[in-house]
Design a protein around this motif. Sequence first.
Motif, PDB file in Angstrom:
ATOM      1  N   GLY A 113      11.688 -72.116 -21.310  1.00 30.02           N
ATOM      2  CA  GLY A 113      10.977 -71.938 -22.570  1.00 30.02           C
ATOM      3  C   GLY A 113       9.590 -71.347 -22.391  1.00 30.02           C
ATOM      4  O   GLY A 113       8.941 -70.976 -23.355  1.00 30.02           O
ATOM      5  N   TYR A 114       9.108 -71.262 -21.144  1.00 34.99           N
ATOM      6  CA  TYR A 114       7.813 -70.655 -20.875  1.00 34.99           C
ATOM      7  C   TYR A 114       7.912 -69.146 -21.096  1.00 34.99           C
ATOM      8  O   TYR A 114       9.001 -68.569 -21.039  1.00 34.99           O
ATOM      9  N   TRP A 115       6.771 -68.507 -21.353  1.00 33.58           N
ATOM     10  CA  TRP A 115       6.721 -67.076 -21.631  1.00 33.58           C
ATOM     11  C   TRP A 115       5.799 -66.377 -20.653  1.00 33.58           C
ATOM     12  O   TRP A 115       4.863 -66.979 -20.130  1.00 33.58           O
ATOM     13  N   THR A 116       6.025 -65.082 -20.466  1.00 39.76           N
ATOM     14  CA  THR A 116       5.161 -64.236 -19.654  1.00 39.76           C
ATOM     15  C   THR A 116       4.638 -63.118 -20.547  1.00 39.76           C
ATOM     16  O   THR A 116       5.400 -62.493 -21.273  1.00 39.76           O
ATOM     17  N   VAL A 117       3.333 -62.908 -20.500  1.00 38.98           N
ATOM     18  CA  VAL A 117       2.666 -61.874 -21.292  1.00 38.98           C
ATOM     19  C   VAL A 117       1.614 -61.228 -20.408  1.00 38.98           C
ATOM     20  O   VAL A 117       1.162 -61.814 -19.438  1.00 38.98           O
ATOM     21  N   ASP A 118       1.191 -60.044 -20.764  1.00 37.60           N
ATOM     22  CA  ASP A 118       0.121 -59.294 -20.091  1.00 37.60           C
ATOM     23  C   ASP A 118       0.250 -59.329 -18.572  1.00 37.60           C
ATOM     24  O   ASP A 118      -0.569 -59.897 -17.880  1.00 37.60           O
ATOM     25  N   GLY A 119       1.286 -58.699 -18.093  1.00 40.75           N
ATOM     26  CA  GLY A 119       1.546 -58.692 -16.663  1.00 40.75           C
ATOM     27  C   GLY A 119       2.399 -59.890 -16.330  1.00 40.75           C
ATOM     28  O   GLY A 119       3.532 -59.980 -16.764  1.00 40.75           O
ATOM     29  N   CYS A 120       1.836 -60.835 -15.614  1.00 39.43           N
ATOM     30  CA  CYS A 120       2.611 -62.011 -15.216  1.00 39.43           C
ATOM     31  C   CYS A 120       1.888 -63.310 -15.527  1.00 39.43           C
ATOM     32  O   CYS A 120       2.008 -64.284 -14.792  1.00 39.43           O
ATOM     33  N   THR A 121       1.121 -63.351 -16.607  1.00 42.71           N
ATOM     34  CA  THR A 121       0.476 -64.592 -17.001  1.00 42.71           C
ATOM     35  C   THR A 121       1.527 -65.479 -17.658  1.00 42.71           C
ATOM     36  O   THR A 121       2.241 -65.049 -18.551  1.00 42.71           O
ATOM     37  N   THR A 122       1.616 -66.716 -17.208  1.00 40.94           N
ATOM     38  CA  THR A 122       2.618 -67.644 -17.698  1.00 40.94           C
ATOM     39  C   THR A 122       2.007 -68.568 -18.738  1.00 40.94           C
ATOM     40  O   THR A 122       0.936 -69.134 -18.515  1.00 40.94           O
ATOM     41  N   TYR A 123       2.687 -68.712 -19.878  1.00 39.50           N
ATOM     42  CA  TYR A 123       2.211 -69.545 -20.978  1.00 39.50           C
ATOM     43  C   TYR A 123       3.256 -70.581 -21.351  1.00 39.50           C
ATOM     44  O   TYR A 123       4.456 -70.311 -21.307  1.00 39.50           O
ATOM     45  N   ARG A 124       2.796 -71.754 -21.769  1.00 38.35           N
ATOM     46  CA  ARG A 124       3.681 -72.787 -22.296  1.00 38.35           C
ATOM     47  C   ARG A 124       4.386 -72.255 -23.545  1.00 38.35           C
ATOM     48  O   ARG A 124       3.863 -71.373 -24.219  1.00 38.35           O
ATOM     49  N   PRO A 125       5.548 -72.813 -23.896  1.00 31.19           N
ATOM     50  CA  PRO A 125       6.287 -72.343 -25.067  1.00 31.19           C
ATOM     51  C   PRO A 125       5.501 -72.466 -26.375  1.00 31.19           C
ATOM     52  O   PRO A 125       5.687 -71.661 -27.289  1.00 31.19           O
ATOM     53  N   ASP A 126       4.590 -73.440 -26.475  1.00 27.84           N
ATOM     54  CA  ASP A 126       3.845 -73.664 -27.713  1.00 27.84           C
ATOM     55  C   ASP A 126       2.474 -72.976 -27.729  1.00 27.84           C
ATOM     56  O   ASP A 126       1.665 -73.226 -28.624  1.00 27.84           O
ATOM     57  N   SER A 127       2.218 -72.090 -26.795  1.00 30.75           N
ATOM     58  CA  SER A 127       0.911 -71.430 -26.711  1.00 30.75           C
ATOM     59  C   SER A 127       0.674 -70.494 -27.892  1.00 30.75           C
ATOM     60  O   SER A 127       1.584 -69.821 -28.367  1.00 30.75           O
ATOM     61  N   LEU A 128      -0.578 -70.466 -28.328  1.00 30.31           N
ATOM     62  CA  LEU A 128      -1.031 -69.538 -29.361  1.00 30.31           C
ATOM     63  C   LEU A 128      -2.010 -68.570 -28.715  1.00 30.31           C
ATOM     64  O   LEU A 128      -2.865 -68.967 -27.925  1.00 30.31           O
ATOM     65  N   LEU A 129      -1.888 -67.292 -29.055  1.00 33.35           N
ATOM     66  CA  LEU A 129      -2.761 -66.274 -28.496  1.00 33.35           C
ATOM     67  C   LEU A 129      -3.542 -65.590 -29.606  1.00 33.35           C
ATOM     68  O   LEU A 129      -3.106 -65.538 -30.756  1.00 33.35           O
ATOM     69  N   LEU A 130      -4.711 -65.074 -29.248  1.00 31.74           N
ATOM     70  CA  LEU A 130      -5.491 -64.235 -30.163  1.00 31.74           C
ATOM     71  C   LEU A 130      -5.010 -62.810 -29.930  1.00 31.74           C
ATOM     72  O   LEU A 130      -5.125 -62.281 -28.828  1.00 31.74           O
ATOM     73  N   VAL A 131      -4.469 -62.200 -30.973  1.00 28.65           N
ATOM     74  CA  VAL A 131      -3.813 -60.902 -30.842  1.00 28.65           C
ATOM     75  C   VAL A 131      -4.310 -59.955 -31.926  1.00 28.65           C
ATOM     76  O   VAL A 131      -4.519 -60.348 -33.069  1.00 28.65           O
ATOM     77  N   ILE A 132      -4.508 -58.698 -31.527  1.00 29.86           N
ATOM     78  CA  ILE A 132      -4.711 -57.633 -32.503  1.00 29.86           C
ATOM     79  C   ILE A 132      -3.373 -56.893 -32.559  1.00 29.86           C
ATOM     80  O   ILE A 132      -2.979 -56.238 -31.590  1.00 29.86           O
ATOM     81  N   PRO A 133      -2.618 -57.073 -33.669  1.00 31.03           N
ATOM     82  CA  PRO A 133      -1.310 -56.424 -33.764  1.00 31.03           C
ATOM     83  C   PRO A 133      -1.437 -54.906 -33.667  1.00 31.03           C
ATOM     84  O   PRO A 133      -2.439 -54.315 -34.088  1.00 31.03           O
ATOM     85  N   ALA A 134      -0.416 -54.273 -33.106  1.00 33.93           N
ATOM     86  CA  ALA A 134      -0.425 -52.820 -32.909  1.00 33.93           C
ATOM     87  C   ALA A 134      -0.685 -52.077 -34.216  1.00 33.93           C
ATOM     88  O   ALA A 134      -1.371 -51.058 -34.222  1.00 33.93           O
ATOM     89  N   ASP A 135      -0.162 -52.581 -35.316  1.00 33.95           N
ATOM     90  CA  ASP A 135      -0.341 -51.872 -36.592  1.00 33.95           C
ATOM     91  C   ASP A 135      -1.749 -51.996 -37.165  1.00 33.95           C
ATOM     92  O   ASP A 135      -2.084 -51.303 -38.111  1.00 33.95           O
ATOM     93  N   LEU A 136      -2.597 -52.841 -36.586  1.00 34.00           N
ATOM     94  CA  LEU A 136      -3.984 -52.964 -37.031  1.00 34.00           C
ATOM     95  C   LEU A 136      -4.967 -52.317 -36.067  1.00 34.00           C
ATOM     96  O   LEU A 136      -6.144 -52.173 -36.380  1.00 34.00           O
ATOM     97  N   ALA A 137      -4.500 -51.997 -34.878  1.00 32.97           N
ATOM     98  CA  ALA A 137      -5.406 -51.441 -33.848  1.00 32.97           C
ATOM     99  C   ALA A 137      -5.809 -50.012 -34.171  1.00 32.97           C
ATOM    100  O   ALA A 137      -5.179 -49.298 -34.862  1.00 32.97           O
TER     101      ALA A 137
END
Length: 137
Positions: A113-137
């Motif tokens: 249930g863990y996730w990998t984002v931005d290369g190989c950073t590992t996050y818990r399944p319930d992690s929240l990230l600060l994101v600028i969506p592609a359609d707003l960038a």
Amino acid sequence: MPTAPVDFHHVIVRAPSSRTASGWRMVIPPADAFDPAQVRVTPVGEVRPGDTVIGTVQPHYDHLLRPLDRAQWVCYFAGTQKPQERGARPFDPAHCGWCTHNAYVLGVGAGSGYWTVDGCTTYRPDSLLLVIPADLA
């Protein structure tokens, strides 16, 4: 018409600061790194290609990523971040040496249930990230 529950995440996002509430000094992103109005709090599994991950929202974790308390805090990544080449993907310890190391340290494997984002950073399944969506960038 059937209704579906909607999860709201109670988070207060404030501007980056070089000092924490406890007085610790930290590196912050440059003033022009992003437009605060474009930032969204996004579950880790919903990060898509082209999104820019600029930080995390999380409880305080110990070295094995177990929550220490119920408080949540915002951590901006230092520097200017690049858009994601790929979106979030389920954690795969066989992906690379760093992923294998994380699997060993965290005691998790493929299908955890863990996730990998931005290369190989590992996050818990319930992690929240600060994101600028592609359609707003």
